[in-house]
Design an enzyme around this catalytic site. Structure first.
Site, PDB file in Angstrom:
ATOM      1  N   LYS A  42       0.874  -1.169   0.000  1.00  0.00           N
ATOM      2  CA  LYS A  42       0.000   0.000   0.000  1.00  0.00           C
ATOM      3  C   LYS A  42       0.915   1.224   0.000  1.00  0.00           C
ATOM      4  O   LYS A  42       1.543   1.515   1.007  1.00  0.00           O
ATOM      5  CB  LYS A  42      -0.811  -0.047   1.308  1.00  0.00           C
ATOM      6  CG  LYS A  42      -2.181   0.593   1.233  1.00  0.00           C
ATOM      7  CD  LYS A  42      -2.924   0.257   2.517  1.00  0.00           C
ATOM      8  CE  LYS A  42      -3.961   1.282   2.857  1.00  0.00           C
ATOM      9  NZ  LYS A  42      -4.608   1.050   4.143  1.00  0.00           N
ATOM     10  N   ARG A  91     -16.421   5.050  12.586  1.00  0.00           N
ATOM     11  CA  ARG A  91     -16.971   6.388  12.317  1.00  0.00           C
ATOM     12  C   ARG A  91     -18.435   6.311  11.911  1.00  0.00           C
ATOM     13  O   ARG A  91     -19.229   7.190  12.220  1.00  0.00           O
ATOM     14  CB  ARG A  91     -16.193   7.059  11.172  1.00  0.00           C
ATOM     15  CG  ARG A  91     -14.783   7.428  11.537  1.00  0.00           C
ATOM     16  CD  ARG A  91     -13.963   7.704  10.301  1.00  0.00           C
ATOM     17  NE  ARG A  91     -13.876   6.502   9.465  1.00  0.00           N
ATOM     18  CZ  ARG A  91     -13.050   6.358   8.453  1.00  0.00           C
ATOM     19  NH1 ARG A  91     -12.274   7.349   8.091  1.00  0.00           N
ATOM     20  NH2 ARG A  91     -13.017   5.237   7.761  1.00  0.00           N
TER      21      ARG A  91
HETATM   22  O1  PNS Z   1      -5.591   2.472   9.220  1.00  0.00           O
HETATM   23  P1  PNS Z   1      -5.926   1.188   8.516  1.00  0.00           P
HETATM   24  O2  PNS Z   1      -5.187   1.123   7.196  1.00  0.00           O
HETATM   25  O3  PNS Z   1      -7.404   0.973   8.374  1.00  0.00           O
HETATM   26  O4  PNS Z   1      -5.357   0.003   9.452  1.00  0.00           O
HETATM   27  C1  PNS Z   1      -5.460  -1.342   9.050  1.00  0.00           C
HETATM   28  C2  PNS Z   1      -4.589  -2.260   9.948  1.00  0.00           C
HETATM   29  C3  PNS Z   1      -3.162  -1.761  10.000  1.00  0.00           C
HETATM   30  C4  PNS Z   1      -5.156  -2.283  11.340  1.00  0.00           C
HETATM   31  C5  PNS Z   1      -4.662  -3.699   9.350  1.00  0.00           C
HETATM   32  O5  PNS Z   1      -4.385  -3.646   7.994  1.00  0.00           O
HETATM   33  C6  PNS Z   1      -3.702  -4.660  10.041  1.00  0.00           C
HETATM   34  O6  PNS Z   1      -3.935  -5.074  11.145  1.00  0.00           O
HETATM   35  N1  PNS Z   1      -2.584  -5.014   9.326  1.00  0.00           N
HETATM   36  C7  PNS Z   1      -1.572  -5.885   9.842  1.00  0.00           C
HETATM   37  C8  PNS Z   1      -1.622  -7.261   9.175  1.00  0.00           C
HETATM   38  C9  PNS Z   1      -2.665  -8.139   9.829  1.00  0.00           C
HETATM   39  O7  PNS Z   1      -2.596  -8.466  11.000  1.00  0.00           O
HETATM   40  N2  PNS Z   1      -3.669  -8.512   9.020  1.00  0.00           N
HETATM   41  C10 PNS Z   1      -4.785  -9.314   9.479  1.00  0.00           C
HETATM   42  C11 PNS Z   1      -5.848  -8.431  10.102  1.00  0.00           C
HETATM   43  S1  PNS Z   1      -7.301  -9.343  10.380  1.00  0.00           S
END
Ligand code: PNS
Length: 161
Positions: A42, A91
């Site tokens: 990303k 939100r």
């Molecule tokens: O601010 P965001 O982009 O909505 O945050 C998303 C985030 C970072 C919380 C999510 O992508 C995440 O936890 N990424 C780490 C990889 C992971 O654990 N993925 C499985 C989540 S179920």
């Protein structure tokens, strides 16, 4: 009981909605770790260091928080730092489905970790980092929607780009 929580996100950049959630979390939890995800897939506007600096600058007035960068699974980080909870913001109803899926997947991966959803102030319910970047990118004002330091960095970054 001493409870440490992790507030994860991209924070690209930090918004006033994120800041509001940090403040609310500090009222509930003994310790808060803000975890900035570094995700090569990303493409972020701000580097990991810039995103950390913006969070640090914008939280000077608050009780101390820890800020870390992570990649890999969120539940692994939460376990490593000895936290019990993951904080996420909702939100609007539109956030719910994705957040619900993530919370349940994280629970499947590590049952003992709870996800806690907090609502940011309604004044921030339409703000997202994505829209902030879009508006600022076209020269629109994001004053009052992000901390002043973030506003300045957006101006500098988008001027250079
Ligand atoms: O601010 P965001 O982009 O909505 O945050 C998303 C985030 C970072 C919380 C999510 O992508 C995440 O936890 N990424 C780490 C990889 C992971 O654990 N993925 C499985 C989540 S179920």
């Amino acid at each position: 009981m001493y409870v440490r929580a992790v507030y994860p996100g991209s924070f690209d950049p930090l918004t006033n909605g994120h800041l509001d959630l940090i403040e609310r979390s500090l009222r509930i939890f003994d310790e808060l770790i803000v975890a900035v995800v570094t995700n090569p897939a990303k493409s972020a506007l701000f580097t990991d260091d810039e995103r950390i600096e913006m969070i640090r600058e914008s939280t000077q007035h608050l009780r101390e928080i820890e800020i870390v960068v992570f990649d890999g699974l969120l539940v692994d980080l939460v376990t490593r730092v000895g936290a019990k909870a993951i904080v996420r913001g909702i939100r609007a109803v539109s956030d719910f489905e994705y957040e619900f899926q993530m919370a349940l997947m994280n629970r499947k991966l590590r049952e003992e970790i709870e996800t806690v959803f907090l609502m940011p102030h309604e004044a921030y319910s339409y703000i997202s980092s994505r829209l902030i970047k879009e508006v600022a990118g076209y020269g629109g004002s994001v004053k009052g929607l992000v901390p002043a330091g973030v506003e300045q960095r957006l101006r500098d970054k988008l001027k250079k780009g």
